[in-house]
Write a protein that holds these residues in place. Structure first.
Motif, PDB file in Angstrom:
ATOM      1  N   UNK A   1    -114.203 -57.310  26.551  1.00 36.16           N
ATOM      2  CA  UNK A   1    -114.505 -56.286  27.548  1.00 36.16           C
ATOM      3  C   UNK A   1    -113.230 -55.639  28.096  1.00 36.16           C
ATOM      4  N   UNK A   2    -112.188 -56.420  28.280  1.00 34.07           N
ATOM      5  CA  UNK A   2    -110.911 -55.880  28.757  1.00 34.07           C
ATOM      6  C   UNK A   2    -110.288 -55.013  27.672  1.00 34.07           C
ATOM      7  N   UNK A   3    -110.209 -55.532  26.454  1.00 33.31           N
ATOM      8  CA  UNK A   3    -109.587 -54.785  25.351  1.00 33.31           C
ATOM      9  C   UNK A   3    -110.305 -53.469  25.067  1.00 33.31           C
TER      10      UNK A   3
ATOM     11  N   UNK B   1    -108.200 -55.787  33.704  1.00 38.92           N
ATOM     12  CA  UNK B   1    -107.726 -57.174  33.825  1.00 38.92           C
ATOM     13  C   UNK B   1    -107.608 -57.652  35.277  1.00 38.92           C
ATOM     14  N   UNK B   2    -107.126 -56.838  36.229  1.00 42.80           N
ATOM     15  CA  UNK B   2    -107.039 -57.319  37.610  1.00 42.80           C
ATOM     16  C   UNK B   2    -108.405 -57.658  38.233  1.00 42.80           C
ATOM     17  N   UNK B   3    -109.483 -57.191  37.623  1.00 41.89           N
ATOM     18  CA  UNK B   3    -110.826 -57.457  38.146  1.00 41.89           C
ATOM     19  C   UNK B   3    -111.485 -58.686  37.523  1.00 41.89           C
ATOM     20  N   UNK B   4    -110.757 -59.396  36.693  1.00 46.72           N
ATOM     21  CA  UNK B   4    -111.288 -60.592  36.043  1.00 46.72           C
ATOM     22  C   UNK B   4    -111.051 -61.793  36.945  1.00 46.72           C
ATOM     23  N   UNK B   5    -112.064 -62.622  37.053  1.00 39.23           N
ATOM     24  CA  UNK B   5    -112.004 -63.818  37.887  1.00 39.23           C
ATOM     25  C   UNK B   5    -111.884 -65.056  36.998  1.00 39.23           C
TER      26      UNK B   5
END
Length: 98
Positions: A73-75, A81-85
């Motif tokens: 999903x990031x790629x 990426x800053x929104x990934x927990x």
């Protein structure tokens, strides 16, 4: 990865999880965050990365758990990426397309 689609009043909800996290629970006691990857919510069909990306492209709401699912999903640009927990030993991300 395992993917499922549900039509909701808010649009197409897509869930994606890595197969190895289905049925697992994760907790970050410091932040008071817990996550249970239930069959009822995340269960679905095995899918290739290409199929997952195609499904996420149609989603109004995306909910992702697992290293592989979140990395895809990031790629692909669905999640920043800053929104990934990070929760214990896994990763979690959500997105909403308005």
């Amino acid at each position: 990865m395992i993917v499922s689609e549900r039509h909701t009043d808010q649009g197409l909800l897509v869930t994606v999880c890595d197969a190895d996290v289905l049925g697992e629970s994760f907790e970050d006691e410091e932040r008071g965050v817990s996550l249970t990857v239930t069959e009822e919510f995340y269960g679905g069909e095995e899918a290739t990365p290409e199929e997952v990306e195609e499904t996420l492209a149609r989603a109004s709401i995306g909910n992702l758990v697992g290293e592989e699912a979140v990395a895809l999903a990031v790629d692909a640009g669905f999640v920043a990426e800053p929104n990934v927990l990070d929760v214990e030993d896994t990763r979690h991300a959500q997105f909403l397309r308005l």
